[in-house]
Design a protein around this motif. Structure first.
Motif, PDB file in Angstrom:
ATOM      1  N   SER A 194     -25.365 -29.806  20.257  1.00 23.15           N
ATOM      2  CA  SER A 194     -25.116 -29.790  18.816  1.00 23.15           C
ATOM      3  C   SER A 194     -26.408 -29.618  18.037  1.00 23.15           C
ATOM      4  N   TRP A 195     -27.447 -30.327  18.456  1.00 25.20           N
ATOM      5  CA  TRP A 195     -28.750 -30.173  17.798  1.00 25.20           C
ATOM      6  C   TRP A 195     -29.270 -28.757  17.991  1.00 25.20           C
ATOM      7  N   LEU A 196     -29.058 -28.205  19.177  1.00 21.18           N
ATOM      8  CA  LEU A 196     -29.535 -26.859  19.474  1.00 21.18           C
ATOM      9  C   LEU A 196     -28.838 -25.817  18.604  1.00 21.18           C
ATOM     10  N   SER A 197     -27.591 -26.053  18.242  1.00 23.01           N
ATOM     11  CA  SER A 197     -26.886 -25.110  17.368  1.00 23.01           C
ATOM     12  C   SER A 197     -27.527 -25.083  15.981  1.00 23.01           C
ATOM     13  N   ASP A 198     -27.948 -26.246  15.482  1.00 22.37           N
ATOM     14  CA  ASP A 198     -28.657 -26.298  14.197  1.00 22.37           C
ATOM     15  C   ASP A 198     -30.014 -25.607  14.309  1.00 22.37           C
ATOM     16  N   PHE A 199     -30.701 -25.884  15.401  1.00 27.98           N
ATOM     17  CA  PHE A 199     -32.007 -25.272  15.647  1.00 27.98           C
ATOM     18  C   PHE A 199     -31.894 -23.748  15.675  1.00 27.98           C
ATOM     19  N   ALA A 200     -30.893 -23.248  16.379  1.00 31.21           N
ATOM     20  CA  ALA A 200     -30.692 -21.800  16.483  1.00 31.21           C
ATOM     21  C   ALA A 200     -30.420 -21.185  15.116  1.00 31.21           C
ATOM     22  N   HIS A 201     -29.605 -21.862  14.316  1.00 30.15           N
ATOM     23  CA  HIS A 201     -29.247 -21.320  13.006  1.00 30.15           C
ATOM     24  C   HIS A 201     -30.454 -21.267  12.077  1.00 30.15           C
ATOM     25  N   VAL A 202     -31.218 -22.348  12.025  1.00 28.53           N
ATOM     26  CA  VAL A 202     -32.416 -22.369  11.186  1.00 28.53           C
ATOM     27  C   VAL A 202     -33.381 -21.267  11.615  1.00 28.53           C
ATOM     28  N   GLY A 203     -33.575 -21.141  12.913  1.00 27.38           N
ATOM     29  CA  GLY A 203     -34.496 -20.128  13.415  1.00 27.38           C
ATOM     30  C   GLY A 203     -34.041 -18.717  13.119  1.00 27.38           C
TER      31      GLY A 203
END
Length: 281
Positions: A194-203
């Motif tokens: 779930s955290w990685l999905s936020d990270f991917a979106h921001v990036g």
């Protein structure tokens, strides 16, 4: 199997987003593990997050970010990674971007058959931001599509979409040529995924939005924003002038500037664009 959006952040904006990402999931994860006495896991999670965030600051393009995401996917037991996004504008036929490491044969088949229109993972991501574990039930209405996906090595997976204040919608998916995730695996990996999905979106937003939605980078003055807010409320130039105690001519001057800056046809489209892109928040 999904779609993508992006938005560019100035250095200070990206720093703010990184601070938010550092906090996200950390608090709940810390308390959950405190009850279990697993402080070591908390430290590992924080270190893992820091590694990703430091790498994000050095990313030069979306392919480099996808390489990083694919590496994380393999570490968590997945063979493939995909990120897709849908831009907030235009409203008719919005721009969709797909970036993934799926087999070339499946990527070609997906594009040729326009499977984006029937993909139940995409449909779910457009209506919910809760994590999704792929299952037979999910594909019950498109069994042929599911059979094809499995024949290309996509037999189990996890997806989660992110919708941000600027109206962009992105989804991260992890897939593998293996069994679906079980309850224990979901419990142990969901926080990181779930955290990685936020990270991917921001990036991805940092790298893609300026190219795909250039008007999202427009800076409106405080007065222009004030006029636009009243316009969005349905007020006429005459009424706004009365409210702000300036002439109708002055209001029309600001409206013309706003329309030009946002590449709009008229003040109505300008107001809709500004609301959609989160400029009036």
């Amino acid at each position: 199997m999904q779609f993508v959006v992006s938005m560019v952040f100035a250095t200070d904006q990206l720093s703010i987003c990184i601070k938010i990402l550092k906090r996200s999931y950390n608090l709940n994860y810390t308390f959950a593990n405190y009850e279990q006495g697993s402080w070591q896991k908390v430290d590992q999670m924080k270190s893992w997050q820091e590694d990703h965030l430091n790498a994000l600051l050095r990313m030069k393009d979306e392919s480099e970010l996808m390489t990083r995401l694919a590496h994380s996917a393999r570490q968590m037991g997945f063979d493939y990674c995909a990120y897709g996004a849908q831009m907030p504008v235009p409203f008719i036929c919005p721009t969709v971007t797909l970036i993934n490491t799926y087999p070339a044969s499946w990527k070609n088949r997906y594009a040729v058959q326009n499977y984006l229109e029937i993909d139940p993972i995409v449909a779910y991501g457009r209506r919910s931001c809760l994590p999704l574990v792929w299952s037979e039930q999910l594909f019950k209405d498109v069994p042929a599509f599911w059979d094809e996906a499995q024949s290309h090595g996509l037999k189990g997976g996890w997806s989660k979409s992110v919708r941000d204040a600027q109206g962009t919608l992105g989804m991260l998916s992890m897939a593998r040529d293996g069994a679906a995730m079980g309850a224990n695996e979901i419990f142990s990996k969901n926080a990181r995924l779930s955290w990685l999905s936020d990270f991917a979106h921001v990036g991805m937003m940092q790298l893609l939005l300026p190219k795909l939605v250039p008007e999202s980078q427009i800076i409106l003055t405080d007065r222009e924003l004030e006029v636009l807010r009243w316009t969005a409320e349905g007020k006429t130039a005459f009424e706004i002038g009365h409210i702000l105690r300036v002439s109708e001519r002055t209001i029309n001057f600001h409206i013309n500037n706003i329309v030009q800056k946002l590449g709009a046809c008229n003040k109505t489209q300008a107001a809709v664009k500004a609301v959609t892109l989160g400029m009036l928040i």
